[in-house]
Write a protein that holds these residues in place. Structure first.
Motif, PDB file in Angstrom:
ATOM      1  N   SER A 176      29.125 -21.314 -42.410  1.00  0.00           N
ATOM      2  CA  SER A 176      28.080 -20.424 -42.948  1.00  0.00           C
ATOM      3  C   SER A 176      28.817 -19.382 -43.761  1.00  0.00           C
ATOM      4  CB  SER A 176      27.292 -19.793 -41.813  1.00  0.00           C
ATOM      5  OG  SER A 176      28.157 -19.098 -40.958  1.00  0.00           O
ATOM      6  N   PHE A 177      28.861 -19.614 -45.065  1.00  0.00           N
ATOM      7  CA  PHE A 177      29.803 -18.863 -45.890  1.00  0.00           C
ATOM      8  C   PHE A 177      29.299 -17.518 -46.400  1.00  0.00           C
ATOM      9  CE2 PHE A 177      32.214 -22.703 -45.858  1.00  0.00           C
ATOM     10  CZ  PHE A 177      33.497 -22.212 -45.855  1.00  0.00           C
ATOM     11  N   GLY A 178      28.448 -16.906 -45.642  1.00  0.00           N
ATOM     12  CA  GLY A 178      27.995 -15.596 -46.067  1.00  0.00           C
ATOM     13  C   GLY A 178      26.913 -15.706 -47.128  1.00  0.00           C
ATOM     14  N   PHE A 179      26.808 -16.858 -47.757  1.00  0.00           N
ATOM     15  CA  PHE A 179      25.730 -17.102 -48.704  1.00  0.00           C
ATOM     16  C   PHE A 179      24.612 -17.779 -47.936  1.00  0.00           C
ATOM     17  CE2 PHE A 179      29.878 -17.906 -50.628  1.00  0.00           C
ATOM     18  CZ  PHE A 179      29.958 -16.797 -51.438  1.00  0.00           C
ATOM     19  N   ASN A 180      23.439 -17.717 -48.496  1.00  0.00           N
ATOM     20  CA  ASN A 180      22.335 -18.387 -47.833  1.00  0.00           C
ATOM     21  C   ASN A 180      22.337 -19.863 -48.199  1.00  0.00           C
ATOM     22  OD1 ASN A 180      20.052 -19.286 -46.705  1.00  0.00           O
ATOM     23  ND2 ASN A 180      18.653 -17.953 -47.842  1.00  0.00           N
ATOM     24  N   ALA A 225      46.102 -16.488 -43.979  1.00  0.00           N
ATOM     25  CA  ALA A 225      45.902 -15.905 -45.310  1.00  0.00           C
ATOM     26  C   ALA A 225      45.671 -17.000 -46.348  1.00  0.00           C
ATOM     27  CB  ALA A 225      47.119 -15.053 -45.690  1.00  0.00           C
ATOM     28  N   ILE A 226      46.477 -18.045 -46.283  1.00  0.00           N
ATOM     29  CA  ILE A 226      46.331 -19.157 -47.234  1.00  0.00           C
ATOM     30  C   ILE A 226      44.966 -19.827 -47.065  1.00  0.00           C
ATOM     31  CG2 ILE A 226      47.206 -21.463 -47.823  1.00  0.00           C
ATOM     32  CD1 ILE A 226      50.033 -20.349 -47.002  1.00  0.00           C
ATOM     33  N   SER A 227      44.555 -19.992 -45.816  1.00  0.00           N
ATOM     34  CA  SER A 227      43.264 -20.622 -45.550  1.00  0.00           C
ATOM     35  C   SER A 227      42.120 -19.811 -46.176  1.00  0.00           C
ATOM     36  CB  SER A 227      43.066 -20.767 -44.037  1.00  0.00           C
ATOM     37  OG  SER A 227      41.834 -21.364 -43.758  1.00  0.00           O
ATOM     38  N   VAL A 228      42.180 -18.500 -46.026  1.00  0.00           N
ATOM     39  CA  VAL A 228      41.126 -17.655 -46.609  1.00  0.00           C
ATOM     40  C   VAL A 228      41.205 -17.689 -48.135  1.00  0.00           C
ATOM     41  CG1 VAL A 228      40.247 -15.290 -46.800  1.00  0.00           C
ATOM     42  CG2 VAL A 228      40.957 -16.167 -44.581  1.00  0.00           C
ATOM     43  N   MET A 229      42.416 -17.671 -48.679  1.00  0.00           N
ATOM     44  CA  MET A 229      42.558 -17.744 -50.145  1.00  0.00           C
ATOM     45  C   MET A 229      41.962 -19.045 -50.683  1.00  0.00           C
ATOM     46  SD  MET A 229      46.384 -16.186 -50.736  1.00  0.00           S
ATOM     47  CE  MET A 229      46.354 -16.174 -52.541  1.00  0.00           C
ATOM     48  N   LYS A 230      42.170 -20.131 -49.975  1.00  0.00           N
ATOM     49  CA  LYS A 230      41.592 -21.411 -50.409  1.00  0.00           C
ATOM     50  C   LYS A 230      40.077 -21.386 -50.314  1.00  0.00           C
ATOM     51  CE  LYS A 230      45.506 -24.507 -49.696  1.00  0.00           C
ATOM     52  NZ  LYS A 230      46.072 -25.579 -48.853  1.00  0.00           N
ATOM     53  N   VAL A 253      42.837 -10.470 -46.316  1.00  0.00           N
ATOM     54  CA  VAL A 253      42.580 -11.226 -47.551  1.00  0.00           C
ATOM     55  C   VAL A 253      41.103 -11.128 -47.931  1.00  0.00           C
ATOM     56  CG1 VAL A 253      42.669 -13.493 -48.662  1.00  0.00           C
ATOM     57  CG2 VAL A 253      44.504 -12.805 -47.101  1.00  0.00           C
ATOM     58  N   ASN A 254      40.235 -11.264 -46.941  1.00  0.00           N
ATOM     59  CA  ASN A 254      38.801 -11.159 -47.228  1.00  0.00           C
ATOM     60  C   ASN A 254      38.449  -9.779 -47.792  1.00  0.00           C
ATOM     61  OD1 ASN A 254      36.111 -12.203 -47.229  1.00  0.00           O
ATOM     62  ND2 ASN A 254      35.679 -11.092 -45.323  1.00  0.00           N
ATOM     63  N   GLU A 255      39.043  -8.736 -47.224  1.00  0.00           N
ATOM     64  CA  GLU A 255      38.740  -7.368 -47.675  1.00  0.00           C
ATOM     65  C   GLU A 255      39.276  -7.116 -49.084  1.00  0.00           C
ATOM     66  OE1 GLU A 255      36.941  -4.995 -46.301  1.00  0.00           O
ATOM     67  OE2 GLU A 255      36.504  -5.989 -44.402  1.00  0.00           O
ATOM     68  N   ILE A 256      40.477  -7.593 -49.359  1.00  0.00           N
ATOM     69  CA  ILE A 256      41.076  -7.284 -50.666  1.00  0.00           C
ATOM     70  C   ILE A 256      40.276  -7.938 -51.800  1.00  0.00           C
ATOM     71  CG2 ILE A 256      42.810  -9.099 -51.186  1.00  0.00           C
ATOM     72  CD1 ILE A 256      44.896  -6.791 -51.443  1.00  0.00           C
ATOM     73  N   PHE A 257      39.554  -9.012 -51.466  1.00  0.00           N
ATOM     74  CA  PHE A 257      38.727  -9.678 -52.483  1.00  0.00           C
ATOM     75  C   PHE A 257      37.236  -9.339 -52.338  1.00  0.00           C
ATOM     76  CE2 PHE A 257      42.564 -12.362 -52.605  1.00  0.00           C
ATOM     77  CZ  PHE A 257      42.852 -12.250 -53.965  1.00  0.00           C
ATOM     78  N   GLY A 258      36.932  -8.247 -51.694  1.00  0.00           N
ATOM     79  CA  GLY A 258      35.554  -7.764 -51.693  1.00  0.00           C
ATOM     80  C   GLY A 258      34.665  -8.348 -50.610  1.00  0.00           C
ATOM     81  N   ARG A 259      35.277  -8.801 -49.519  1.00  0.00           N
ATOM     82  CA  ARG A 259      34.525  -9.213 -48.320  1.00  0.00           C
ATOM     83  C   ARG A 259      33.462 -10.273 -48.621  1.00  0.00           C
ATOM     84  NH1 ARG A 259      32.049  -4.646 -44.362  1.00  0.00           N
ATOM     85  NH2 ARG A 259      34.017  -3.625 -44.814  1.00  0.00           N
ATOM     86  N   LYS A 260      33.887 -11.385 -49.159  1.00  0.00           N
ATOM     87  CA  LYS A 260      32.930 -12.443 -49.530  1.00  0.00           C
ATOM     88  C   LYS A 260      32.583 -13.376 -48.369  1.00  0.00           C
ATOM     89  CE  LYS A 260      33.198 -11.439 -54.010  1.00  0.00           C
ATOM     90  NZ  LYS A 260      32.179 -10.513 -54.529  1.00  0.00           N
TER      91      LYS A 260
END
Lengths: 376, 376
Positions: free
Chosen positions: B33-37, B128-133, B170-177
């Protein structure tokens, strides 16, 4: 006030974290809390306390105790709940024709015409005698009229409902001297003789709601409150089929794999969380998730798998075997939906198992065994 | 907005009640559930969705993730909680010297000097790599500075805390997506490579509080809220002893008896009830009641039995092994009492196991991994 108490069992106030396998006889070291404040009694001393024989405060009482759904999937052998509006009635009378200190069963009506009227072989009789002994009743004889609202061997806690109604009736007629825990112990004595040493029917039948049996020695019960404001309906579908009790027990494995253990444990945790959080959907999901008992018992109930599928397809949040069956229980949060689920399950029982079945939709009983009426 | 997303894993939105044994590799069919609907995505279709590569909203961030206590006795392998005030820090920088789309680990301080700086072998690097991907980061390189507040191999979720802090950074530095579930999945990828496929450290380290892992496929997490107004303290006693991880795993039985299964299941239910009801005494009792794992792992920690006895004698409500040990965890509702319990446990570790030990008394962390500071 002199407190005198003679128990049918050896009394000891030993607290213990230990749990042994269900004994074949009534446990000797059982933690009692007899409604009196006994907290000052040393937990390491065996203490016999006697209470004076109470007099009856009514000439007759009528009590009711609800049906129960035990096991609840991953809650096998330690979790049960009471369902509203179906159960057994006991009318209890002070009867000068019955020998003082004894009980007779005058009549049994309803679905219980196969039951013995010998009070020592009848679950209501055994529970009544147990409560009378706890209360030290020696001067009054009682007669029981039992009205069975529950079919025998249905998996809805029929014996427990009779025992609960009888235990409560005796306690009420003598002025309600005993605690809920005591009544559960009296009912457990009955269950042990009639259907096995387990409290997951008798505890919720007496206490209402959901009850978790944490331990037997000492007996420790945890009421789990499903929030009042949330809706929960049980769809109970009882097929015309006698569940082969011996087989139902024989198929239980003596060992389970670690991965199944962890799975069922986590679902048991999820089930408890769902109850306390009022999450009927999560409750149903947990109910449906047993990987240990249902896969073995299910095949012994003709059509069970198809009926469960039909229930889920009709919108049930979950479905499993009630007690040791053959009744199946499904859950939903909508009464009308519950009726539809019940119809689909009845159809599926006929189609998949060639069995006639009856469905009913019931709420949670939050009260437990209770006094219905009394005569002074 | 065009939603584009490329996952390091094959993405499929398949809901399922099924649970398989932990796979050796990352599960293919994982419910995201990627934060998007994405609720409109058919649950039966495999759908690849891409999100545009986000830009960093900070040049650097610092994050913290708490230590965790997993297993919790009968909660073995599916229950854990976060503890306040001890854990790992990650400082994450946008670094033009690092190849775009990659991560480097610039330094590791604190208790982690044995750790690899290869990001593919380091739990913070892997997460970190997993979140970047997940975020499809291809244009920015990042460097990590890891500050270990937790000793390695202590049984306090050291690897999970590093992974959680890195994932959140990593999530925070890219705007918590990303959602919390996504971060848990990223952390789980790290845990799988470093310490095994289990989420009972990473989930509470990211989410805070108590978390029940209901299933892995799909990943389903149930937060269990211990009431705010109730006091709960963990006494964590870490001996100078390296728990033999392989032996700790090897002693786990492949099968458990039905009676032990039922017992542990009922205690797991009681543990969940105690958490939700804010019953620290009941929580401790349940924690202490494991009949399956602790009896096998306990003897591998010198003095464990004596230390547990000392904790209970000093008034702890319960005591067991934290994670796979060697740290022991006891619980109480009083901080001062907690310190006394800790002292007695440290003494007992020396007396019974000839081990030096350190005690700390900590509250429940209710927040989980979090941003500590940021620079634009």
């Amino acid at each position: 006030m002199a407190i005198t108490f003679q128990s049918p069992m050896k009394l000891s106030f030993i607290t213990s974290n230990g749990f042994s396998n269900p004994p074949s006889l009534y446990p000797i070291n059982t933690h009692f809390s007899f409604g009196f404040n006994l907290s000052s009694v040393s937990s390491k001393t065996q203490t016999h306390i006697t209470i004076p024989e109470p007099e009856p405060v009514f000439t007759s009482v009528k009590s009711f105790a609800p049906a129960t759904v035990a096991n609840l999937g991953p809650g096998f052998d330690f979790l049960g709940c009471a369902v509203d509006g179906v159960g057994d009635f006991v009318t209890l009378r002070v009867d000068p024709n019955v020998k003082a200190g004894e009980v007779s069963i005058s009549d049994i009506s309803g679905a219980g015409n196969k039951l013995s009227k010998d009070p020592l072989s009848n679950c209501a009789g055994i529970a009544a005698i147990s409560v009378m002994k706890m209360l030290n009743i020696q001067s009054v004889g009682l007669s029981i009229s039992l009205e069975k609202g529950l079919p025998l061997g249905s998996g809805l806690g029929s014996s427990a409902a009779s025992a609960a109604a009888a235990a409560v009736a005796v306690n009420e007629i003598f002025g309600r001297k005993l605690s809920v825990d005591d009544l559960v112990l009296a009912g457990l004595e009955s269950e042990t003789k009639v259907s096995g040493y387990h409290a997951d029917n008798i505890a919720p039948s007496i206490m209402g709601g959901f009850v978790l049996i944490r331990s037997y020695d000492p007996l420790e019960l945890i009421p789990l409150k499903f929030p009042f404001e949330k809706d929960l309906f049980f769809v109970l579908v009882n097929p015309e089929f006698e569940a082969p009790t011996k087989k139902m027990r024989a198929v239980l494995p003596s060992e389970v794999t670690m991965s199944h253990h962890i799975w069922n444990c986590s679902q048991a945790g999820a089930l408890v969380a769902a109850i306390l959080q009022g999450d009927s959907r999560g409750l149903g999901k947990a109910l449906s998730s047993d990987k240990i008992v249902e896969p073995r018992r299910g095949p012994l109930i003709p059509g069970m798998e198809g009926v469960k599928k039909a229930a889920l397809k009709a919108g049930a949040f979950g479905c499993t075997i009630s007690g040791a069956g053959p009744t199946l229980v499904a859950v939903t949060d909508d009464e009308e939906r519950g009726r539809e689920i019940g119809e689909r399950m009845v159809e599926a029982f006929m189609k998949e198992g060639n069995l006639k079945a009856l469905a009913m939709v019931k709420k949670l009983d939050r009260v437990g065994a209770r006094l219905v009426s009394s005569n002074s």
